[in-house]
Design an enzyme around this catalytic site. Structure first.
Site, PDB file in Angstrom:
ATOM      1  N   LYS A 262       0.979  -1.119   0.146  1.00 35.48           N
ATOM      2  CA  LYS A 262       0.140  -0.042  -0.153  1.00 35.48           C
ATOM      3  C   LYS A 262       0.891   1.028   0.018  1.00 35.48           C
ATOM      4  O   LYS A 262       1.656   1.591   0.746  1.00 35.48           O
ATOM      5  CB  LYS A 262      -0.744   0.058   1.185  1.00 35.48           C
ATOM      6  CG  LYS A 262      -2.181  -0.805   1.064  1.00 35.48           C
ATOM      7  CD  LYS A 262      -3.098  -0.716   2.430  1.00 35.48           C
ATOM      8  CE  LYS A 262      -3.891   0.548   2.419  1.00 35.48           C
ATOM      9  NZ  LYS A 262      -4.549   0.552   3.722  1.00 35.48           N
TER      10      LYS A 262
HETATM   11  C1  E4P Z   1      -7.929   1.214   3.914  1.00 35.50           C
HETATM   12  O1  E4P Z   1      -7.177   0.247   4.113  1.00 35.50           O
HETATM   13  C2  E4P Z   1      -7.763   2.482   4.722  1.00 35.50           C
HETATM   14  O2  E4P Z   1      -6.559   2.577   5.202  1.00 35.50           O
HETATM   15  C3  E4P Z   1      -8.994   2.349   5.718  1.00 35.50           C
HETATM   16  O3  E4P Z   1     -10.158   1.966   5.047  1.00 35.50           O
HETATM   17  C4  E4P Z   1      -9.183   4.075   6.186  1.00 35.50           C
HETATM   18  O4  E4P Z   1     -10.351   3.795   7.052  1.00 35.50           O
HETATM   19  P1  E4P Z   1     -10.733   5.146   8.086  1.00 35.50           P
HETATM   20  O5  E4P Z   1     -10.787   6.370   7.400  1.00 35.50           O
HETATM   21  O6  E4P Z   1     -11.779   4.660   9.060  1.00 35.50           O
HETATM   22  O7  E4P Z   1      -9.397   5.281   9.041  1.00 35.50           O
END
Ligand code: E4P
Length: 218
Positions: free
Chosen positions: A84
């Site tokens: 990522k």
């Molecule tokens: C995906 O992996 C993102 O990092 C995650 O869904 C972010 O979610 P949040 O906005 O609830 O922190």
């Protein structure tokens, strides 16, 4: 996919939910109470051949690449591993290098259609727009997802949308109707989205009506 690093939650989810993988970020991992190595090993055991997405924390492109290669070999991930990478200038450069090295990439922290488009041109396999975070700044997460889906179709791009950052089941419904190829969802919402009180009432009634009627043993 499951957006959690909580191993108990994952074990329960994987016992019945047809998940395709697990996504993590530093915040999600910090909630697990375990260090990265232990967390990912646990996730890998549960996810089996499913995808595991790990976020890079390096600031520079070459460091992100080194980091991704290290995690991929450290956990002996094959193609199940997705690096990522945030959609920064350094991140876009790292995406291209990683793709050229045959490593899967998920572009993350996406807030606009343009960021997603550039990430896919840089080779990202998945692009992750943050739906709730967009909605919370009076923007429109679902529309951004829809725009990216449309771009993929219009330009015949290889990338897929991995809609992320959900706070409601309705957002999940809407991204699926907007054509999102996938979504990563926390455990609470995954449990919630399969529930309906009418289903429970129906099942109870069937059980009651079957009493003494089903006479073939199995
Ligand atoms: C995906 O992996 C993102 O990092 C995650 O869904 C972010 O979610 P949040 O906005 O609830 O922190």
């Amino acid at each position: 996919m499951a957006d959690t690093a909580n191993l108990d939650e994952l074990r329960e989810l994987y016992s019945f939910f047809p998940l395709e993988g697990v996504t993590t970020n530093p915040t999600i991992l910090s909630h697990s109470g375990r260090k990265l190595s232990e967390s990912i090993q646990g996730i890998q055991e549960i996810a089996g051949t499913g995808m595991v997405h790990i976020q890079m924390i390096s600031a520079d492109s070459e460091d992100m690449v080194r980091e991704a290669k290290k995690y991929r070999s450290y956990f002996d991930f094959g193609d199940n591993f997705y690096a990522k990478i945030p959609v920064t200038a350094k991140g876009y450069r790292a995406m291209r290098i990683l793709k050229d090295a045959g490593i899967n990439v998920t572009a993350t922290a996406i807030f606009t259609q343009q960021q997603a488009l550039v990430a896919m041109k840089a080779g990202a396999d998945f692009v992750a727009p943050y739906v709730s975070r967009l909605d919370n700044i009076s923007s429109h997460g679902i529309e951004v997802v829809g725009d990216i889906v449309q771009n993929i179709a219009t330009y015949g791009l290889k990338g897929k949308v991995l809609a992320a950052s959900f706070k409601t089941v309705d957002q999940i419904y809407r991204v699926s109707m907007a054509g999102s190829h996938s979504a990563t969802i926390n455990a609470e919402l995954l449990f919630q989205l399969i529930k309906h009180p009418m289903t429970d009432i129906g099942v109870k009634q069937f059980e009651a009506d079957a009493e003494g009627l089903y006479d073939i043993s199995f």
